[in-house]
Design an enzyme around this catalytic site. Sequence first.
Site, short mmCIF file in Angstrom:
data_model
loop_
_atom_site.label_atom_id
_atom_site.label_comp_id
_atom_site.label_asym_id
_atom_site.label_seq_id
_atom_site.Cartn_x
_atom_site.Cartn_y
_atom_site.Cartn_z
N TRP A 45 2.25 1.68 -3.54
CA TRP A 45 1.33 2.01 -4.53
C TRP A 45 1.06 3.62 -4.25
CZ3 TRP A 45 -3.43 4.61 -4.23
CH2 TRP A 45 -4.22 4.45 -5.33
N HIS A 46 1.33 4.07 -2.81
CA HIS A 46 0.88 5.75 -2.88
C HIS A 46 2.09 6.45 -3.46
CE1 HIS A 46 -2.52 4.49 -0.18
NE2 HIS A 46 -3.10 5.54 -0.77
N GLY A 47 3.14 6.04 -3.46
CA GLY A 47 4.28 6.88 -3.91
C GLY A 47 5.65 6.30 -3.64
N SER A 59 0.84 -1.27 -0.01
CA SER A 59 -0.05 -0.06 0.01
C SER A 59 0.89 1.19 -0.03
CB SER A 59 -0.98 0.08 1.36
OG SER A 59 -1.60 1.24 1.41
N GLY A 60 2.01 1.19 0.90
CA GLY A 60 2.75 2.25 0.53
C GLY A 60 3.32 2.76 -0.38
#
Length: 387
Positions: A184-186, A181-182
């Site tokens: 995926w965010h940047g 998830s991390g």
Amino acid sequence: MSRGIIRAERNLGRYALFVCFFPQIIQGPIPRYGDLAGQLYEGYRFDEKEFVKGAWLVLWGFFLKLMIADRAGTAVNIIFGGWEAYQGVYVLVGGGLYGLELYTDFLSCVCLAKGTALLFGIRLADNFHHPYMARSVKEFWGRWHLSLSSWLKDYVYIPLGGNRKGRCRKYGNILVTFFVSGIWHGAGYKYIFWGMLHGIYQIAGDLTGNLRNRIYGSLGMEADNRARVWVERVFTWFLVTAAWVIFRAGGLRQGLFMVYNMVTVYNPWILFDDSLLSLGLSWKEWVVLGCSVLALIKAESLQEKICVRDELLRQPLIIRWGAALASEAIIWGAITRVCGLLTTGCGRRWAVSLPKWWCWTAMSFFWTTGRMRGMPGWLWMICGGAR
């Protein structure tokens, strides 16, 4: 397709329609083919109630964007842009406003997408379900960015084994999922740290669940106790806000430094003097922002119990459309008179486009529904319409 849930679409036109469906192509929600395809390919018959629900969602999206997200973003940019000068409660205010800005900005786009799609009779999935009403970080992720959360669950967490192979394996799977998830965010260490921090929150919450229940029980605060509900909501908000500070900061080191200053510097008096007026908002804009946030909290509290749009639909037509047009007038007046947006080119465009959008919506609505009932739209409006 590999799971046999849906069949491959061999019609290029249908595939292109699904991929290019414009309301959700920019901001989401991320649709599943099986949920959306049937609505795109099947016939549709005009439904007044669905059209009105869509129009209200569009109006709610304008409210969230113009009254909350844009106002909060002004103060957030000043605090994080000059982070060395702001400590203690300043950082808490900045983190809280950033979480609010991010939520209302995303939610406004989703409301606009869902509302526009609903005008065509197509239902898009919810992407947020009142996340700041959550009583734990685990519940927060069950309410935040639902399309992404479900994708991570179906394609990362469950394939790793989920919670089926013991507690240690379960905790490892949680950390891997939030690591993804991390990323995926940047690209950056701060995003990875942010994701892993949320994984640690969930693991700590699971490990301390029994202890917390005993403490609350000794205080006479059962699971449905109102005081306990709000204590848990505020504590969850604080944990999520601390993570947002790291997410918004220019780098991981800066984010950790800001969180450290937030919990070690004591300066609550800035909430009661004129210090907040140095964050780019006048006192009138702070009043508008505060009232708008209270309206959002009240609306979400009601939505936890009932569907507000369904309740409004039970009212006579004159009340339904009167409330909608009055809300539009309030938004337009606030952003032009109080916030002074008429002084900018963007503000002038919003001030002109928002009333114009609603005029065209009302005219097309009355014309269409009147024609369907065999009478002119203006006559149908005067007669009071349908309940």
